[in-house]
Design a protein around this motif. Structure first.
Motif, PDB file in Angstrom:
ATOM      1  N   LEU A 174     -12.126  -4.282   0.960  1.00 29.96           N
ATOM      2  CA  LEU A 174     -11.622  -3.509  -0.174  1.00 29.96           C
ATOM      3  C   LEU A 174     -10.469  -2.605   0.255  1.00 29.96           C
ATOM      4  O   LEU A 174      -9.510  -2.421  -0.494  1.00 29.96           O
ATOM      5  N   ILE A 175     -10.562  -2.039   1.478  1.00 31.95           N
ATOM      6  CA  ILE A 175      -9.453  -1.195   1.957  1.00 31.95           C
ATOM      7  C   ILE A 175      -8.218  -2.043   2.189  1.00 31.95           C
ATOM      8  O   ILE A 175      -7.088  -1.607   1.989  1.00 31.95           O
ATOM      9  N   ALA A 176      -8.437  -3.305   2.595  1.00 31.29           N
ATOM     10  CA  ALA A 176      -7.296  -4.172   2.892  1.00 31.29           C
ATOM     11  C   ALA A 176      -6.434  -4.408   1.661  1.00 31.29           C
ATOM     12  O   ALA A 176      -5.221  -4.598   1.779  1.00 31.29           O
ATOM     13  N   ILE A 177      -7.043  -4.386   0.476  1.00 34.14           N
ATOM     14  CA  ILE A 177      -6.262  -4.689  -0.730  1.00 34.14           C
ATOM     15  C   ILE A 177      -5.161  -3.657  -0.982  1.00 34.14           C
ATOM     16  O   ILE A 177      -3.984  -4.024  -1.066  1.00 34.14           O
ATOM     17  N   PRO A 178      -5.485  -2.343  -1.055  1.00 32.32           N
ATOM     18  CA  PRO A 178      -4.375  -1.389  -1.231  1.00 32.32           C
ATOM     19  C   PRO A 178      -3.379  -1.411  -0.078  1.00 32.32           C
ATOM     20  O   PRO A 178      -2.169  -1.274  -0.303  1.00 32.32           O
ATOM     21  N   THR A 179      -3.875  -1.605   1.173  1.00 31.50           N
ATOM     22  CA  THR A 179      -2.953  -1.662   2.312  1.00 31.50           C
ATOM     23  C   THR A 179      -1.918  -2.756   2.085  1.00 31.50           C
ATOM     24  O   THR A 179      -0.711  -2.534   2.206  1.00 31.50           O
ATOM     25  N   LEU A 180      -2.391  -3.947   1.733  1.00 30.10           N
ATOM     26  CA  LEU A 180      -1.468  -5.063   1.561  1.00 30.10           C
ATOM     27  C   LEU A 180      -0.548  -4.832   0.371  1.00 30.10           C
ATOM     28  O   LEU A 180       0.636  -5.182   0.415  1.00 30.10           O
ATOM     29  N   LEU A 181      -1.089  -4.196  -0.687  1.00 25.99           N
ATOM     30  CA  LEU A 181      -0.229  -3.911  -1.846  1.00 25.99           C
ATOM     31  C   LEU A 181       0.893  -2.964  -1.451  1.00 25.99           C
ATOM     32  O   LEU A 181       2.058  -3.176  -1.803  1.00 25.99           O
ATOM     33  N   ILE A 182       0.541  -1.919  -0.670  1.00 23.74           N
ATOM     34  CA  ILE A 182       1.572  -0.957  -0.263  1.00 23.74           C
ATOM     35  C   ILE A 182       2.605  -1.651   0.623  1.00 23.74           C
ATOM     36  O   ILE A 182       3.815  -1.474   0.457  1.00 23.74           O
ATOM     37  N   ILE A 183       2.117  -2.486   1.565  1.00 22.07           N
ATOM     38  CA  ILE A 183       3.052  -3.171   2.453  1.00 22.07           C
ATOM     39  C   ILE A 183       3.987  -4.055   1.645  1.00 22.07           C
ATOM     40  O   ILE A 183       5.207  -4.064   1.864  1.00 22.07           O
ATOM     41  N   LYS A 241      -6.399  19.840  10.654  1.00 22.47           N
ATOM     42  CA  LYS A 241      -7.382  18.909  10.128  1.00 22.47           C
ATOM     43  C   LYS A 241      -6.983  18.374   8.755  1.00 22.47           C
ATOM     44  O   LYS A 241      -7.282  17.236   8.409  1.00 22.47           O
ATOM     45  N   ARG A 242      -6.279  19.222   7.999  1.00 22.11           N
ATOM     46  CA  ARG A 242      -5.914  18.819   6.646  1.00 22.11           C
ATOM     47  C   ARG A 242      -4.986  17.604   6.655  1.00 22.11           C
ATOM     48  O   ARG A 242      -5.036  16.766   5.778  1.00 22.11           O
ATOM     49  N   LEU A 243      -4.113  17.558   7.685  1.00 22.27           N
ATOM     50  CA  LEU A 243      -3.125  16.478   7.711  1.00 22.27           C
ATOM     51  C   LEU A 243      -3.675  15.211   8.353  1.00 22.27           C
ATOM     52  O   LEU A 243      -3.115  14.148   8.195  1.00 22.27           O
ATOM     53  N   ASP A 244      -4.782  15.365   9.105  1.00 20.43           N
ATOM     54  CA  ASP A 244      -5.251  14.269   9.951  1.00 20.43           C
ATOM     55  C   ASP A 244      -5.440  12.970   9.180  1.00 20.43           C
ATOM     56  O   ASP A 244      -4.875  11.939   9.530  1.00 20.43           O
ATOM     57  N   GLY A 245      -6.219  13.043   8.094  1.00 19.69           N
ATOM     58  CA  GLY A 245      -6.528  11.825   7.345  1.00 19.69           C
ATOM     59  C   GLY A 245      -5.283  11.100   6.872  1.00 19.69           C
ATOM     60  O   GLY A 245      -5.105   9.911   7.113  1.00 19.69           O
ATOM     61  N   HIS A 246      -4.371  11.891   6.242  1.00 19.04           N
ATOM     62  CA  HIS A 246      -3.167  11.270   5.691  1.00 19.04           C
ATOM     63  C   HIS A 246      -2.292  10.666   6.784  1.00 19.04           C
ATOM     64  O   HIS A 246      -1.830   9.526   6.672  1.00 19.04           O
ATOM     65  N   LEU A 247      -2.071  11.441   7.844  1.00 16.23           N
ATOM     66  CA  LEU A 247      -1.159  10.960   8.888  1.00 16.23           C
ATOM     67  C   LEU A 247      -1.720   9.727   9.585  1.00 16.23           C
ATOM     68  O   LEU A 247      -0.988   8.787   9.898  1.00 16.23           O
ATOM     69  N   MET A 248      -3.034   9.716   9.811  1.00 14.78           N
ATOM     70  CA  MET A 248      -3.603   8.557  10.487  1.00 14.78           C
ATOM     71  C   MET A 248      -3.606   7.330   9.575  1.00 14.78           C
ATOM     72  O   MET A 248      -3.423   6.209  10.028  1.00 14.78           O
ATOM     73  N   ARG A 249      -3.777   7.558   8.284  1.00 13.32           N
ATOM     74  CA  ARG A 249      -3.663   6.440   7.337  1.00 13.32           C
ATOM     75  C   ARG A 249      -2.256   5.859   7.403  1.00 13.32           C
ATOM     76  O   ARG A 249      -2.064   4.659   7.421  1.00 13.32           O
ATOM     77  N   LEU A 250      -1.260   6.773   7.490  1.00 16.86           N
ATOM     78  CA  LEU A 250       0.137   6.330   7.587  1.00 16.86           C
ATOM     79  C   LEU A 250       0.348   5.522   8.869  1.00 16.86           C
ATOM     80  O   LEU A 250       0.993   4.467   8.871  1.00 16.86           O
TER      81      LEU A 250
END
Lengths: 335, 301
Positions: free
Chosen positions: A10-19, B117-126
């Motif tokens: 399920l996480i892969a779907i938004p990832t691929l959409l964003i890419i 800590k606030r930035l961690d989630g977003h930055l790692m997702r990026l």
């Protein structure tokens, strides 16, 4: 495990959409014009019509959604049609290449075998070379074999593949004339003679790619073996009186292969990327070469689809690597 | 009891310890020597060898090794020694600049993600998103699509240089960011950080004075390895015909230009290839030695 797999999918779907959106916007922001090759003598109103025919006059988000629809709805239906002989998607618009006016997926299907044969066999051979070298290097740490292996693998990932490829061409194709310089994809394997011919033309590209892969994987294999050889259970196994063969090849090897298997899975997408260069060196007309041709010709749908397929491969094999880790190593449980 | 005074040596900079450990790694020393030699050739060479790398001399086309042209000439009669030196300058400066950019991005994102800590989630997702991008196709795409507008804006050489450096830097910071974040997460829990915070050190000074110096060693190692991979990426782009313009030599470009005539003049392909490989190999060995030298668990053993 099942829950974890579902969550990752399920996480892969938004990832691929964003890419896909990133790739699309990158292509959109670029100034290149797919009609740039059209001669200047063509009047502007004809050009405008050509633009409409290619669907270029719509705004970008409409074209993006159109691509999404074609990619995820119409193409799978077509696949279904060709597999089972139904006619559900006959009058629907598929993703069409600007360059050749053929459906992009057909071109990809035509070129896929060449890439898969060369890249696939190179990866398998690379792994088959790397694992024994890694085992022996670790078992005889700091021996001449280990030092030689370290040096060769250092060379293996320092020397770029386009240079090793060119050197092989100079030695084996130009000087010795053992192997052909250019990969001939029109060759049909029908009898023994054509089979040897196919083998001969595969030797050089496969060597280049598998050396590069083996260099990296053998290092992982070595360090993973070294980690395990020092463990207590190895001493116990030896104390029980098991033969050295059983200790190393069964007890230690099985445990050391766990991280290596995931590294092998993670490496699959990157070798498709590396194949772009190797295909260019040996003139193999596979997917990588098609990507470069499409980039040069501003063939937006083709570039978009191919790059997206590479992204899908990366996401897919990341997932496979994580799942393999969980299956092989009982200490790791995803809950 | 009396011996203890003789064992105390005068205090000295910790970098001397690092250097002592570095010296014991034979491969790293050889690598450093070769890298310095290549740098010397590239920087001092043009002062001694006055040939213009872009000077076209049709009467001296396709010459072999000779006194007038030690490495021969190419199909337009341009001197290859001068071209190799000019190409090396571009290749290595692309490597250094792209590495600096990627290290800056990686360290900044890593420290921010690890410390706040606030930035961690977003930055790692990026970071994960960037890791899932198909990098080589995207690099090819960026370079082809943006070369024309940038060369108009900054001149053909400056524009392409800017483009390639930014493209490589922007697609290679992820590993550094992950390593730095991990280190910062561990450092943040240490007593000296707590002590610094307890006397009211503001966040920016805490990061710059206390955290950053302690993550220098992984940053330096990945910087060295970053130079190697940036040089390889640049020459791969040039090799695919998507790098610098033809009259602006880099090692990858020289190799690409010579591939068409590989059957007649193989040396012209081999020479730039050896230059690239030797540079990358020596840089990788330096990185290997640095990793050992900067690890306090190995040092002094």
């Amino acid at each position: 495990m099942f829950q974890y797999t579902m969550r990752r999918l399920l996480i892969a779907i938004p990832t691929l959409l964003i890419i896909s959106l990133v790739i699309f916007l990158l292509l959109e922001a670029a100034p290149g014009d797919p009609l740039g090759e059209v001669p200047l003598t063509v009047p502007p109103e004809v050009k405008a019509k050509m633009r409409t025919a290619l669907g270029l006059d719509a705004s970008w988000y409409i074209r993006y959604f159109l691509w999404l629809k074609q990619m995820f709805w119409i193409e799978p239906m077509h696949l279904w049609d060709t597999l089972f002989g139904t006619h559900m998607a006959d009058d629907m618009q598929r993703v069409i290449s600007f360059q050749s006016r053929q459906p992009v997926m057909d071109i990809i299907a035509q070129r896929m075998p060449q890439t898969l044969i060369v890249v696939g066999s190179a990866y398998v051979i690379g792994v088959l070379i790397a694992v024994p070298i890694g085992i022996l290097s670790a078992y005889r740490q700091y021996s001449w074999f280990d030092n030689l292996g370290t040096f060769i693998s250092m060379i293996g990932f320092s020397v770029p593949t386009f240079f090793t490829g060119v050197v092989l061409i100079v030695i084996f194709a130009v000087k010795l004339q053992w192997f052909p310089m250019v990969y001939d994809t029109t060759l049909q394997v029908t009898d023994w003679a054509s089979f040897t011919k196919q083998l001969k033309q595969m030797v050089m590209p496969v060597t280049v790619l598998s050396l590069f892969n083996a260099a990296q994987i053998s290092r992982f294999m070595r360090s993973s073996m070294l980690d395990n050889l020092g463990q207590d259970y190895v001493r116990t196994a030896r104390a029980k009186g098991l033969t050295e063969r059983v200790v190393v090849l069964i007890h230690v090897l099985r445990n050391s292969l766990i991280p290596v298997v995931t590294v092998i899975a993670l490496g699959v997408p990157s070798i498709f990327g590396g194949a772009i260069i190797t295909e260019q060196v040996f003139k193999v007309n596979g997917l990588g070469q098609q990507l470069i041709l499409a980039i040069h010709a501003n063939d937006l749908p083709m570039v978009m689809t191919l790059t997206f397929i590479f992204a899908v491969l990366i996401v897919l094999f990341n997932l496979i690597a994580d799942l393999l880790y969980g299956i092989l190593d009982p200490r790791i449980r995803y809950d | 009891m009396t011996d203890t005074t003789t064992k105390i040596r005068p205090p000295r900079n910790q970098w001397w310890d690092v250097w002592d450990q570095f010296k014991t790694h034979r491969g790293a020393l050889v690598g450093l020597t070769i890298f310095v030699a290549i740098l010397g050739l590239i920087l001092i060479g043009p002062l001694v060898w006055h040939m213009d790398p872009t000077y076209v001399d049709f009467r001296a086309r396709n010459k072999g090794f000779s006194l007038a042209h030690p490495l021969g000439t190419d199909q337009l009669g341009r001197d290859l020694l001068a071209r190799m030196m000019a190409g090396g300058k571009v290749s290595i400066s692309v490597g250094l600049t792209a590495m600096s950019l990627s290290i800056f991005l990686g360290a900044a994102i890593g420290v921010l993600a690890g410390y706040f800590k606030r930035l961690d989630g977003h930055l790692m997702r990026l970071t994960d998103l960037f890791l899932a991008l198909p990098l080589l196709p995207l690099l090819l795409l960026m370079v082809t699509l943006f070369r024309d507008p940038l060369s108009k804006g900054f001149g053909p050489e400056g524009g392409i240089f800017l483009l390639i450096v930014t493209a490589i830097g922007a697609t290679s910071w992820m590993q550094t960011a992950r390593i730095v974040r991990g280190e910062v997460l561990a450092l943040k829990e240490r007593e000296f950080v707590l002590a610094a915070r307890s006397i009211g050190t503001p966040a920016h000074r805490l990061v710059l004075r206390h955290i950053l110096p302690n993550v220098m060693s992984p940053i330096m190692v990945s910087a060295t390895l970053g130079i190697a991979s940036a040089i390889i990426t640049e020459s791969a782009l040039s090799f695919l015909g998507l790098g610098f313009p033809p009259d602006f030599p880099t090692w990858g470009r020289l190799l690409f230009d010579a591939v068409d005539q590989i059957q007649l003049y193989p040396m012209r392909v081999i020479l730039p290839g050896i230059a690239i490989s030797l540079t990358v190999l020596s840089v990788n060995y330096i990185g290997d030695g640095l990793r050992d030298a900067l690890d306090p668990r190995i040092r002094g053993r």
